[in-house]
Design an enzyme around this catalytic site. Structure first.
Site, PDB file in Angstrom:
ATOM      1  N   PRO A   1      55.806  50.996   1.479  1.00  0.00           N
ATOM      2  CA  PRO A   1      56.959  51.884   1.657  1.00  0.00           C
ATOM      3  C   PRO A   1      57.840  51.359   2.785  1.00  0.00           C
ATOM      4  O   PRO A   1      57.362  51.009   3.855  1.00  0.00           O
ATOM      5  CB  PRO A   1      56.318  53.218   2.055  1.00  0.00           C
ATOM      6  CG  PRO A   1      54.868  53.078   1.740  1.00  0.00           C
ATOM      7  CD  PRO A   1      54.540  51.632   1.836  1.00  0.00           C
ATOM      8  N   MET A   2      59.150  51.288   2.538  1.00  0.00           N
ATOM      9  CA  MET A   2      60.102  50.877   3.567  1.00  0.00           C
ATOM     10  C   MET A   2      61.317  51.788   3.478  1.00  0.00           C
ATOM     11  O   MET A   2      61.923  51.924   2.412  1.00  0.00           O
ATOM     12  CB  MET A   2      60.509  49.407   3.367  1.00  0.00           C
ATOM     13  CG  MET A   2      59.380  48.414   3.626  1.00  0.00           C
ATOM     14  SD  MET A   2      59.858  46.685   3.332  1.00  0.00           S
ATOM     15  CE  MET A   2      59.733  46.618   1.525  1.00  0.00           C
TER      16      MET A   2
ATOM     17  N   GLN B   1      54.351  58.144  -0.006  1.00  0.00           N
ATOM     18  CA  GLN B   1      53.801  58.026   1.341  1.00  0.00           C
ATOM     19  C   GLN B   1      54.345  59.150   2.208  1.00  0.00           C
ATOM     20  O   GLN B   1      55.554  59.388   2.268  1.00  0.00           O
ATOM     21  CB  GLN B   1      54.137  56.689   1.999  1.00  0.00           C
ATOM     22  CG  GLN B   1      53.387  56.557   3.334  1.00  0.00           C
ATOM     23  CD  GLN B   1      53.766  55.344   4.145  1.00  0.00           C
ATOM     24  OE1 GLN B   1      54.890  55.255   4.628  1.00  0.00           O
ATOM     25  NE2 GLN B   1      52.828  54.419   4.311  1.00  0.00           N
TER      26      GLN B   1
ATOM     27  N   CYS C   1      53.900  53.416  11.997  1.00  0.00           N
ATOM     28  CA  CYS C   1      55.264  53.300  12.498  1.00  0.00           C
ATOM     29  C   CYS C   1      55.274  53.025  14.003  1.00  0.00           C
ATOM     30  O   CYS C   1      54.722  53.801  14.778  1.00  0.00           O
ATOM     31  CB  CYS C   1      56.042  54.577  12.202  1.00  0.00           C
ATOM     32  SG  CYS C   1      57.767  54.478  12.700  1.00  0.00           S
TER      33      CYS C   1
ATOM     34  N   ARG D   1      57.975  43.165   3.933  1.00  0.00           N
ATOM     35  CA  ARG D   1      59.181  42.361   4.152  1.00  0.00           C
ATOM     36  C   ARG D   1      59.259  41.145   3.222  1.00  0.00           C
ATOM     37  O   ARG D   1      60.348  40.627   2.964  1.00  0.00           O
ATOM     38  CB  ARG D   1      59.237  41.910   5.608  1.00  0.00           C
ATOM     39  CG  ARG D   1      59.457  43.065   6.595  1.00  0.00           C
ATOM     40  CD  ARG D   1      59.418  42.574   8.035  1.00  0.00           C
ATOM     41  NE  ARG D   1      58.121  42.010   8.364  1.00  0.00           N
ATOM     42  CZ  ARG D   1      57.915  41.051   9.276  1.00  0.00           C
ATOM     43  NH1 ARG D   1      58.954  40.536   9.919  1.00  0.00           N
ATOM     44  NH2 ARG D   1      56.700  40.606   9.529  1.00  0.00           N
TER      45      ARG D   1
END
Length: 376
Positions: free
Chosen positions: A19-20, A75, A106, A233
């Protein structure tokens, strides 16, 4: 082909889209799934439990899944056990998803200074309470967690957190091989992933960090013994990486090396999907701007062309700009490697006296810690 078992869900190949925030929305997940032929697990961007319970309009849009998305994966990020429990119960009761992941990775200061994100596992009792509420309210839905090694090298938490997760009925754990203080700098510690796998043999362990190619994923699994990989990424501007991952786990040497013309087609489709999802073409193209540098990395298009592409506000403008590029360029040697956030070591901002006692939870964790900023 190897697979990953997440509760009742068999994930083949054992690959998960991380998840981003602002990235792994429905359009991007669609692209990744298409390149993977529908195989793998694709998680929506992080959702705060408070916003979900309050039925925030933006949040409710973020958890809309396409008709072909199975399993549907959400998420959650939360700091209060009661609120986390309510959010999970809402998901279960209203059939909003098939799998729930909890974010404890995070490293963003405005989150950690309130005791959230990668700061939270240091408070072992609080972590246990959150996991107990989540699993207890999931009504059989598999609950997994994603975390970092710890706050810094002097305050590692991942082994304790892994054992607590097992004891509370968590289905699988994912470890980003960096501490919060490392942010996204340096090299991910894959040895830590191996140590976690040894510590929690009862459940699947997923590795995360520095997977820039399909071959990196295979190497991580071979070197660490982990059960699957989480790709973050590495897929920015490279949704076709998931096709490469399917191939590598199937034993195929085939890898996607698109020309700039082929990349331009994907860029245009990505922008179009965003416009359809947002029900506004201009907003979609504007939202796409952040992806331009990732898609074009390594290609010789010039800084002015990149700036122009990153200022487009309509599909027609984007089409014109893309058509003006030297589209016959082959895949460049400099296209691989790090993309996205690469900031190095930073001091982790924590609540007062947070490190004084890992078992004490009197240091308040407030709802203010819930932010729509993702990471991990």
């Amino acid at each position: 082909m190897p697979h990953l078992q997440i509760g009742p869900h068999t994930v083949t190949p054992p690959v998960v889209l991380a998840p981003m925030a602002g990235i792994t929305n429905a359009p991007f997940r669609t692209l990744c799934r298409e390149f993977a032929g529908g195989r793998g697990l694709f998680v929506c961007e992080m959702i705060t439990t408070r916003a979900l319970v309050e039925r925030n309009d933006k949040t409710m849009q973020l958890i809309r899944f396409g008709p072909g998305e199975q399993p549907r994966s959400i998420q959650l990020y939360g700091v209060d056990p009661g609120t986390v429990g309510k959010a999970v119960r809402m998901i279960a009761d209203e059939d909003l998803a098939d799998h729930i992941d909890l974010n404890f990775g995070c490293p963003v200061p405005k989150v950690t200074r309130k005791g959230g994100g990668s700061a939270l596992p240091y408070k072992r009792h609080l972590l246990r309470s959150i996991l107990r509420e989540a699993v207890g309210n999931a009504d059989g839905l598999p609950v997994t967690i994603k975390m970092r090694k710890g706050i810094d090298d002097d305050h590692l938490t991942y082994l304790d957190a892994g054992r607590i997760a097992v004891e509370e009925g968590v289905t699988a754990v994912a470890l980003h091989g960096r501490t919060a203080s490392q942010h996204y700098g340096g090299t991910a510690d894959w040895e830590a992933i191996a140590r976690l796998k040894e510590a929690v043999p009862e459940i699947p362990v997923l590795g995360n960090g520095d997977i820039w190619s399909a071959d990196d994923a295979v190497r991580m699994m071979r070197e660490t013994g982990c059960d699957g990989v989480v790709v973050g990424r590495g897929c920015l501007g490279r949704p076709w990486l998931f096709g490469d991952l399917v191939n590598v786990f199937a034993g195929s040497p085939e890898r996607t090396r698109p020309t700039l013309r082929q990349v331009a087609v994907v860029m245009r489709r990505h922008a179009e999907l965003l416009g359809e999802w947002l029900e506004d073409e201009a907003r979609g193209v504007i939202d796409f701007r952040k992806h331009v540098a990732w898609y074009t990395k390594g290609f010789a298009i010039g800084s002015q062309a990149r700036r122009d592409l990153a200022m487009a506000s309509s599909l027609a403008a984007l089409d014109e700009l893309l058509a003006g590029l030297d589209l016959d360029q082959p895949w460049p040697a400099g296209a691989e490697g790090p993309r996205g956030r690469t900031a190095g070591a930073k001091r982790v901002v924590l609540p007062d006296n947070w490190l004084a006692d890992p078992w004490d939870v009197t240091a308040a964790v407030t709802a203010e810690a819930e932010s729509d900023t993702s990471g991990g």
